[in-house]
Design a protein around this motif. Structure first.
Motif, PDB file in Angstrom:
ATOM      1  N   GLN A  89      12.724  67.527 -49.503  1.00 25.16           N
ATOM      2  CA  GLN A  89      13.612  68.672 -49.656  1.00 25.16           C
ATOM      3  C   GLN A  89      13.083  69.716 -50.621  1.00 25.16           C
ATOM      4  N   ALA A  90      12.099  69.367 -51.425  1.00 22.95           N
ATOM      5  CA  ALA A  90      11.553  70.296 -52.408  1.00 22.95           C
ATOM      6  C   ALA A  90      10.029  70.300 -52.280  1.00 22.95           C
ATOM      7  N   PRO A  91       9.505  70.973 -51.236  1.00 18.88           N
ATOM      8  CA  PRO A  91       8.050  70.916 -51.004  1.00 18.88           C
ATOM      9  C   PRO A  91       7.232  71.474 -52.153  1.00 18.88           C
ATOM     10  N   GLU A  92       7.846  72.329 -52.992  1.00 17.85           N
ATOM     11  CA  GLU A  92       7.106  72.864 -54.135  1.00 17.85           C
ATOM     12  C   GLU A  92       6.771  71.767 -55.147  1.00 17.85           C
ATOM     13  N   ALA A  93       7.448  70.619 -55.026  1.00 21.18           N
ATOM     14  CA  ALA A  93       7.211  69.512 -55.964  1.00 21.18           C
ATOM     15  C   ALA A  93       6.226  68.481 -55.423  1.00 21.18           C
ATOM     16  N   LEU A  94       5.605  68.756 -54.289  1.00 20.62           N
ATOM     17  CA  LEU A  94       4.708  67.775 -53.682  1.00 20.62           C
ATOM     18  C   LEU A  94       3.488  67.465 -54.543  1.00 20.62           C
ATOM     19  N   SER A  95       3.124  68.381 -55.428  1.00 19.67           N
ATOM     20  CA  SER A  95       1.904  68.176 -56.230  1.00 19.67           C
ATOM     21  C   SER A  95       1.986  66.920 -57.087  1.00 19.67           C
ATOM     22  N   GLN A  96       3.194  66.492 -57.452  1.00 20.38           N
ATOM     23  CA  GLN A  96       3.311  65.281 -58.265  1.00 20.38           C
ATOM     24  C   GLN A  96       2.977  64.023 -57.469  1.00 20.38           C
ATOM     25  N   PHE A  97       2.899  64.151 -56.153  1.00 27.30           N
ATOM     26  CA  PHE A  97       2.547  63.007 -55.309  1.00 27.30           C
ATOM     27  C   PHE A  97       1.128  63.125 -54.747  1.00 27.30           C
ATOM     28  N   THR A  98       0.695  64.350 -54.417  1.00 27.03           N
ATOM     29  CA  THR A  98      -0.615  64.514 -53.773  1.00 27.03           C
ATOM     30  C   THR A  98      -1.759  64.113 -54.684  1.00 27.03           C
ATOM     31  N   GLY A  99      -1.558  64.219 -55.984  1.00 25.22           N
ATOM     32  CA  GLY A  99      -2.619  63.833 -56.903  1.00 25.22           C
ATOM     33  C   GLY A  99      -2.497  62.419 -57.420  1.00 25.22           C
ATOM     34  N   ASN A 100      -1.618  61.641 -56.819  1.00 28.35           N
ATOM     35  CA  ASN A 100      -1.356  60.283 -57.295  1.00 28.35           C
ATOM     36  C   ASN A 100      -1.751  59.288 -56.214  1.00 28.35           C
ATOM     37  N   ASP A 101      -2.697  58.397 -56.515  1.00 30.42           N
ATOM     38  CA  ASP A 101      -3.191  57.480 -55.490  1.00 30.42           C
ATOM     39  C   ASP A 101      -2.203  56.364 -55.148  1.00 30.42           C
ATOM     40  N   LYS A 102      -1.032  56.371 -55.773  1.00 29.64           N
ATOM     41  CA  LYS A 102       0.010  55.411 -55.407  1.00 29.64           C
ATOM     42  C   LYS A 102       0.742  55.830 -54.129  1.00 29.64           C
ATOM     43  N   TYR A 103       0.577  57.109 -53.732  1.00 27.29           N
ATOM     44  CA  TYR A 103       1.396  57.635 -52.648  1.00 27.29           C
ATOM     45  C   TYR A 103       0.545  58.263 -51.544  1.00 27.29           C
ATOM     46  N   GLN A 104       1.147  58.367 -50.389  1.00 23.98           N
ATOM     47  CA  GLN A 104       0.577  59.106 -49.267  1.00 23.98           C
ATOM     48  C   GLN A 104       1.545  60.215 -48.880  1.00 23.98           C
ATOM     49  N   VAL A 105       0.998  61.345 -48.464  1.00 24.56           N
ATOM     50  CA  VAL A 105       1.796  62.479 -48.013  1.00 24.56           C
ATOM     51  C   VAL A 105       1.448  62.763 -46.557  1.00 24.56           C
ATOM     52  N   ILE A 106       2.462  62.792 -45.710  1.00 31.50           N
ATOM     53  CA  ILE A 106       2.278  63.078 -44.299  1.00 31.50           C
ATOM     54  C   ILE A 106       2.887  64.440 -44.001  1.00 31.50           C
ATOM     55  N   GLU A 107       2.142  65.273 -43.315  1.00 28.53           N
ATOM     56  CA  GLU A 107       2.657  66.582 -42.920  1.00 28.53           C
ATOM     57  C   GLU A 107       2.376  66.806 -41.443  1.00 28.53           C
ATOM     58  N   GLY A 108       3.422  66.952 -40.674  1.00 28.79           N
ATOM     59  CA  GLY A 108       3.302  67.230 -39.247  1.00 28.79           C
ATOM     60  C   GLY A 108       4.332  68.261 -38.852  1.00 28.79           C
ATOM     61  N   THR A 109       4.786  68.191 -37.608  1.00 35.46           N
ATOM     62  CA  THR A 109       5.745  69.175 -37.125  1.00 35.46           C
ATOM     63  C   THR A 109       7.027  68.489 -36.684  1.00 35.46           C
ATOM     64  N   THR A 110       8.041  69.300 -36.415  1.00 29.24           N
ATOM     65  CA  THR A 110       9.338  68.786 -35.994  1.00 29.24           C
ATOM     66  C   THR A 110       9.921  69.679 -34.903  1.00 29.24           C
ATOM     67  N   ASN A 111      11.135  69.312 -34.471  1.00 30.85           N
ATOM     68  CA  ASN A 111      11.939  70.174 -33.605  1.00 30.85           C
ATOM     69  C   ASN A 111      12.922  71.006 -34.427  1.00 30.85           C
ATOM     70  N   GLY A 112      12.819  70.984 -35.733  1.00 23.30           N
ATOM     71  CA  GLY A 112      13.865  71.520 -36.599  1.00 23.30           C
ATOM     72  C   GLY A 112      13.793  73.016 -36.804  1.00 23.30           C
ATOM     73  N   GLU A 113      14.409  73.763 -35.886  1.00 24.52           N
ATOM     74  CA  GLU A 113      14.455  75.217 -36.014  1.00 24.52           C
ATOM     75  C   GLU A 113      15.523  75.604 -37.034  1.00 24.52           C
ATOM     76  N   VAL A 114      15.095  76.196 -38.148  1.00 28.29           N
ATOM     77  CA  VAL A 114      16.039  76.656 -39.167  1.00 28.29           C
ATOM     78  C   VAL A 114      16.594  77.998 -38.699  1.00 28.29           C
ATOM     79  N   LEU A 115      17.848  77.982 -38.306  1.00 23.25           N
ATOM     80  CA  LEU A 115      18.469  79.129 -37.653  1.00 23.25           C
ATOM     81  C   LEU A 115      19.419  79.856 -38.597  1.00 23.25           C
ATOM     82  N   LEU A 116      19.229  81.164 -38.734  1.00 24.78           N
ATOM     83  CA  LEU A 116      20.252  82.025 -39.313  1.00 24.78           C
ATOM     84  C   LEU A 116      21.192  82.363 -38.161  1.00 24.78           C
ATOM     85  N   SER A 117      22.308  81.667 -38.102  1.00 25.53           N
ATOM     86  CA  SER A 117      23.199  81.794 -36.960  1.00 25.53           C
ATOM     87  C   SER A 117      24.205  82.910 -37.171  1.00 25.53           C
TER      88      SER A 117
END
Length: 504
Positions: A252-280
């Protein structure tokens, strides 16, 4: 919507794979995985706890996210590439007129109440969508003329007309198989044939599943999986850092991903979704009856700046309700490019300039964050915007989704191929366009080429008519313990598949 997202939609369109008129596929309905790991448990952190466990009467993507494929199974399902593959149906054939489907079912599946799964249960489940379901997506089953059991392991379904969409919809929640003896308490006690059984629900905190030791297919690795729900993205991240959970299923807070990407305890997966964020837009309101107002709002949004500001630049800009994984995807981002001067002119011409719009936001981190940017950009174009936060899921689903008591909202629509479901007069967008419905009907009834052509026309139609504004497509962002495997690269189905997860 799903996980971090909400309510939803059943699109009236389908996969090109459905056009095959001969035997479709055969084989095991479960993917090979690791052997069960004994006394192994796992905790997955998510956002947007379900309001109920009954997706037959309660909208919200959080319910099928948790239950579909894990507790409930369908006759067919999608693999990660979007292909329709076997599940409780080992194989199926389609008649030359594309109206009759004959399914050969597995013969060793049981519900968690120990009742065997048979073709009679499939008939009951299909008919119950039409007779007992109350959510809007039940309409996807209207095309079924008859479902009958030819034998305990063979089911025949006859449609009133050819439909590309029907078999695809059977991979979603409307295709879930129920036991006639297991539907008395769906809101609290799900009964399915899946690899996990429902154990308990600690409201406001977590849902616990246990491995189904009598499962008919490949048993999952973990004997217990807990879905823990967090309203605050910082708390979600801290839960992984402190070992309270093993997976952040929806970052939910992609700006905070750096605390995980530099840590060898974790893996980060980035792909795509069907999730269209709509201003309805609430298209039933007089202010939105003028296309110049809708177009002015679209051209007042600087989508790149918005994405960089409220979602750390993660995700993809899209110009309509079609993710790049759909066969009819095309780049429509230039239909309504950011142009502040043009936006001001359009809003002045329509009489909307100076008017106040209620932006009713669900209390989901991405919606709150992006809502602030939308408010700022629309006010620069001459509108006044009042933000009203609606507790999610209960308040938002009632006020915005059910009662359409709003002017603008922001929500991520995560159901697959949901263009037709989202943009119609009965949905919360209240978008009534006969031309769009003609394109959707032609896409559903035609051959593969006609389907793709008409779906492209439908996507362009809602973009050019400014039926809403597509802020961006959510990325699939997952952070997990380094030794965990089986996590999905892309999230293009309604469920979070727990069955493939294992430790290396």
């Amino acid at each position: 919507m799903r996980g971090t997202l909400p309510t939803r939609t059943v699109a009236l369109v389908a996969s090109a794979a459905l056009l095959a008129l001969t035997a479709c596929s055969a084989g095991s309905s479960t993917s090979p995985g690791s052997s069960p790991g004994g006394d192994q448990s796992l905790s997955v952190g998510l956002v947007a706890e379900p309001a109920s466990l009954d997706f037959t009467t309660t909208d919200g993507a959080a319910i099928p996210q948790a239950l579909l494929g894990n507790v409930y199974e369908s006759l067919v399902k999608q693999d990660e590439s979007g292909k329709i593959v076997p599940s409780l149906a080992k194989s199926w054939t389609v008649s030359p007129d594309r109206k009759t489907y004959t399914f050969d079912l597995v013969d060793n599946a049981k519900f968690s109440n120990d009742k065997p799964f048979t073709a009679a249960d499939a008939v009951f489940s299909i008919n119950r969508v039409k007779s007992a379901w109350t959510v809007s997506l039940k309409s996807a089953m209207d095309v079924v003329q008859e479902a009958k059991a030819l034998s305990p392991t063979q089911l025949q379904v006859t449609l009133t007309k050819p439909s590309n969409g029907w078999l695809f919809r059977m991979t979603t929640r409307i295709g879930a198989m129920f036991s006639e003896t297991g539907v008395s308490a769906l809101a609290t006690t799900p009964v399915g044939t899946g690899p996990f059984t429902f154990a308990k629900w600690n409201r406001g905190d977590s849902i616990v599943f246990e491995r189904n030791e009598n499962y008919w297919g490949t048993k999952p690795f973990f004997n217990q999986i807990t879905l823990k729900y967090f309203k605050d993205p910082t708390a979600l991240n801290n839960a992984l850092l402190t070992g309270t959970i093993n997976v952040i299923g929806t970052v939910q807070a992609p700006e905070a991903l750096s605390q995980f990407t530099g840590n060898d305890k974790y893996q980060v997966i980035e792909g795509t979704t069907n999730g269209e964020v709509l201003l309805s837009f609430n298209n039933a309101l007089p202010i939105f009856s003028d296309i110049r107002t809708r177009q002015g709002i679209r051209q007042a949004i600087d989508h790149r700046a918005l994405l960089d500001t409220c979602f750390a630049g993660r995700g993809k800009l899209i110009g309509s309700m079609v993710p790049p994984t759909d066969p009819w995807s095309e780049d429509l981002t230039n239909v309504a490019p950011y142009d502040l001067a043009k936006a001001k002119s359009l809003l002045q011409a329509s009489g909307a300039a100076g008017k106040t719009l209620r932006l009713r936001l669900p209390t989901l981190p991405y919606a709150i964050s992006c809502g602030q940017v939308v408010k700022s950009q629309l006010e620069q174009a001459g509108l006044k915007v009042v933000i009203d936060q609606q507790e999610f899921p209960a308040q938002w689903l009632t006020t915005v989704f059910k009662n359409a008591d709003y002017d603008l909202s922001i929500i991520a629509h995560v159901e697959p191929r949901d263009l037709g479901a989202v943009f119609n007069a009965k949905y919360y967008t209240r978008y009534d366009d006969p031309t769009l419905q003609q394109y959707l009907a032609a896409a559903d009834a035609g051959d593969e080429a006609a389907q793709i052509d008409n779906m492209k026309k439908a996507a362009r139609r809602i973009s050019e008519q400014a039926a809403g504004d597509w802020l961006f497509l959510l990325p699939n962002l997952i952070v997990a313990d380094k030794n965990l495997k089986g996590l999905p690269q892309n999230a293009i189905t309604e469920n979070f598949d727990l069955t493939r997860l294992a430790r290396s």
